[in-house]
Design a protein around this motif. Sequence first.
Motif, PDB file in Angstrom:
ATOM      1  N   VAL A  13       0.838  -1.205   0.000  1.00 44.06           N
ATOM      2  CA  VAL A  13       0.000   0.000   0.000  1.00 44.06           C
ATOM      3  C   VAL A  13       0.872   1.254   0.000  1.00 44.06           C
ATOM      4  CG1 VAL A  13      -1.635   1.335   1.395  1.00 44.06           C
ATOM      5  CG2 VAL A  13      -2.004  -1.104   1.031  1.00 44.06           C
ATOM      6  N   ALA A  14       1.947   1.244   0.784  1.00 46.28           N
ATOM      7  CA  ALA A  14       2.861   2.392   0.809  1.00 46.28           C
ATOM      8  C   ALA A  14       3.455   2.623  -0.575  1.00 46.28           C
ATOM      9  CB  ALA A  14       3.963   2.169   1.841  1.00 46.28           C
ATOM     10  N   GLY A  15       3.862   1.557  -1.243  1.00 43.53           N
ATOM     11  CA  GLY A  15       4.406   1.685  -2.586  1.00 43.53           C
ATOM     12  C   GLY A  15       3.376   2.221  -3.558  1.00 43.53           C
ATOM     13  N   GLU A  16       2.148   1.741  -3.434  1.00 44.95           N
ATOM     14  CA  GLU A  16       1.067   2.209  -4.311  1.00 44.95           C
ATOM     15  C   GLU A  16       0.778   3.692  -4.078  1.00 44.95           C
ATOM     16  OE1 GLU A  16      -1.088   1.586  -7.441  1.00 44.95           O
ATOM     17  OE2 GLU A  16      -0.328  -0.212  -6.457  1.00 44.95           O
ATOM     18  N   LEU A  17       0.769   4.096  -2.821  1.00 41.82           N
ATOM     19  CA  LEU A  17       0.535   5.516  -2.505  1.00 41.82           C
ATOM     20  C   LEU A  17       1.634   6.406  -3.085  1.00 41.82           C
ATOM     21  CD1 LEU A  17      -0.720   5.372   1.194  1.00 41.82           C
ATOM     22  CD2 LEU A  17      -2.003   6.110  -0.806  1.00 41.82           C
ATOM     23  N   VAL A  18       2.873   6.010  -2.902  1.00 40.06           N
ATOM     24  CA  VAL A  18       3.995   6.810  -3.425  1.00 40.06           C
ATOM     25  C   VAL A  18       3.938   6.870  -4.939  1.00 40.06           C
ATOM     26  CG1 VAL A  18       6.509   6.895  -3.633  1.00 40.06           C
ATOM     27  CG2 VAL A  18       5.467   6.431  -1.421  1.00 40.06           C
ATOM     28  N   ALA A  19       3.655   5.750  -5.578  1.00 38.90           N
ATOM     29  CA  ALA A  19       3.591   5.714  -7.044  1.00 38.90           C
ATOM     30  C   ALA A  19       2.495   6.623  -7.566  1.00 38.90           C
ATOM     31  CB  ALA A  19       3.380   4.288  -7.530  1.00 38.90           C
ATOM     32  N   ARG A  20       1.347   6.615  -6.900  1.00 40.35           N
ATOM     33  CA  ARG A  20       0.223   7.442  -7.364  1.00 40.35           C
ATOM     34  C   ARG A  20       0.409   8.921  -7.013  1.00 40.35           C
ATOM     35  NH1 ARG A  20      -5.204   4.254  -7.976  1.00 40.35           N
ATOM     36  NH2 ARG A  20      -4.360   2.177  -8.338  1.00 40.35           N
ATOM     37  N   LEU A  21       0.930   9.185  -5.817  1.00 45.06           N
ATOM     38  CA  LEU A  21       1.114  10.589  -5.408  1.00 45.06           C
ATOM     39  C   LEU A  21       2.120  11.316  -6.297  1.00 45.06           C
ATOM     40  CD1 LEU A  21       1.141  10.443  -1.506  1.00 45.06           C
ATOM     41  CD2 LEU A  21      -0.528  11.568  -2.954  1.00 45.06           C
ATOM     42  N   PHE A  22       3.192  10.630  -6.666  1.00 47.22           N
ATOM     43  CA  PHE A  22       4.239  11.268  -7.444  1.00 47.22           C
ATOM     44  C   PHE A  22       4.156  10.944  -8.930  1.00 47.22           C
ATOM     45  CE2 PHE A  22       6.001  10.975  -3.126  1.00 47.22           C
ATOM     46  CZ  PHE A  22       6.241  12.330  -2.903  1.00 47.22           C
ATOM     47  N   GLY A  23       3.131  10.197  -9.331  1.00 54.20           N
ATOM     48  CA  GLY A  23       2.948   9.859 -10.734  1.00 54.20           C
ATOM     49  C   GLY A  23       4.111   9.066 -11.320  1.00 54.20           C
ATOM     50  N   LEU A  24       4.672   8.180 -10.533  1.00 56.08           N
ATOM     51  CA  LEU A  24       5.826   7.405 -10.983  1.00 56.08           C
ATOM     52  C   LEU A  24       5.396   6.294 -11.938  1.00 56.08           C
ATOM     53  CD1 LEU A  24       7.648   7.041  -7.553  1.00 56.08           C
ATOM     54  CD2 LEU A  24       8.156   8.643  -9.386  1.00 56.08           C
ATOM     55  N   PRO A  25       6.216   5.996 -12.933  1.00 62.25           N
ATOM     56  CA  PRO A  25       5.867   4.939 -13.889  1.00 62.25           C
ATOM     57  C   PRO A  25       6.248   3.543 -13.382  1.00 62.25           C
ATOM     58  CG  PRO A  25       7.900   5.977 -14.571  1.00 62.25           C
ATOM     59  CD  PRO A  25       7.421   6.724 -13.343  1.00 62.25           C
ATOM     60  N   VAL A  26       6.409   3.396 -12.080  1.00 60.66           N
ATOM     61  CA  VAL A  26       6.783   2.126 -11.466  1.00 60.66           C
ATOM     62  C   VAL A  26       5.558   1.600 -10.710  1.00 60.66           C
ATOM     63  CG1 VAL A  26       8.356   1.018  -9.826  1.00 60.66           C
ATOM     64  CG2 VAL A  26       9.145   2.942 -11.208  1.00 60.66           C
ATOM     65  N   PRO A  27       5.241   0.312 -10.869  1.00 54.68           N
ATOM     66  CA  PRO A  27       4.088  -0.227 -10.131  1.00 54.68           C
ATOM     67  C   PRO A  27       4.278  -0.110  -8.619  1.00 54.68           C
ATOM     68  CG  PRO A  27       4.824  -1.770 -11.821  1.00 54.68           C
ATOM     69  CD  PRO A  27       5.847  -0.674 -11.752  1.00 54.68           C
ATOM     70  N   GLY A  28       3.189   0.165  -7.926  1.00 52.68           N
ATOM     71  CA  GLY A  28       3.221   0.302  -6.479  1.00 52.68           C
ATOM     72  C   GLY A  28       3.791  -0.905  -5.748  1.00 52.68           C
ATOM     73  N   PRO A  29       3.405  -2.136  -6.133  1.00 56.34           N
ATOM     74  CA  PRO A  29       3.971  -3.294  -5.439  1.00 56.34           C
ATOM     75  C   PRO A  29       5.486  -3.405  -5.584  1.00 56.34           C
ATOM     76  CG  PRO A  29       1.962  -3.922  -6.556  1.00 56.34           C
ATOM     77  CD  PRO A  29       2.275  -2.518  -6.981  1.00 56.34           C
ATOM     78  N   VAL A  30       6.022  -2.950  -6.711  1.00 60.13           N
ATOM     79  CA  VAL A  30       7.481  -2.969  -6.885  1.00 60.13           C
ATOM     80  C   VAL A  30       8.126  -1.980  -5.923  1.00 60.13           C
ATOM     81  CG1 VAL A  30       9.365  -2.517  -8.501  1.00 60.13           C
ATOM     82  CG2 VAL A  30       7.339  -3.755  -9.277  1.00 60.13           C
ATOM     83  N   LEU A  31       7.553  -0.801  -5.810  1.00 58.95           N
ATOM     84  CA  LEU A  31       8.071   0.173  -4.837  1.00 58.95           C
ATOM     85  C   LEU A  31       7.939  -0.378  -3.421  1.00 58.95           C
ATOM     86  CD1 LEU A  31       6.787   3.619  -6.149  1.00 58.95           C
ATOM     87  CD2 LEU A  31       9.139   2.788  -6.070  1.00 58.95           C
TER      88      LEU A  31
END
Length: 118
Positions: A13-31
């Motif tokens: 969930v933390a990875g998904e939040l960071v990916a969505r908040l910053f618009g990163l092209p990396v999947p949340g589960p990977v983060l």
Amino acid sequence: MLSSITLVLLFQVAGELVARLFGLPVPGPVLGMVFMLFAFLLKDNLIDSVRPTAGVLLANLSLLFVPAGVGIMRHVDRFLTEGVAIAVTIVLSTILAMLATAWTILWVQKRMHLSDED
């Protein structure tokens, strides 16, 4: 076991939040996995608490592919029309991943001054 699964899901969930908040092209589960790796490096006993649950998940990993198989069967017509493009993409991406892995290993060996025997 419940606390370990909760921990894994919290990192996801933390990875998904960071990916969505910053618009990163990396999947949340990977983060989330990267965050978990850093947590393992910072807190020594954390990996020991997750290890038994991870072992159970890995032992039953094949069950997690059932939904993907069902999804493929639901879109079989798409695979019939775009199958060649999908197959070429899978083969090329696999080759590129293998080349990138080999290059990374060679680069790390050079940086760490390791020989093939090491």
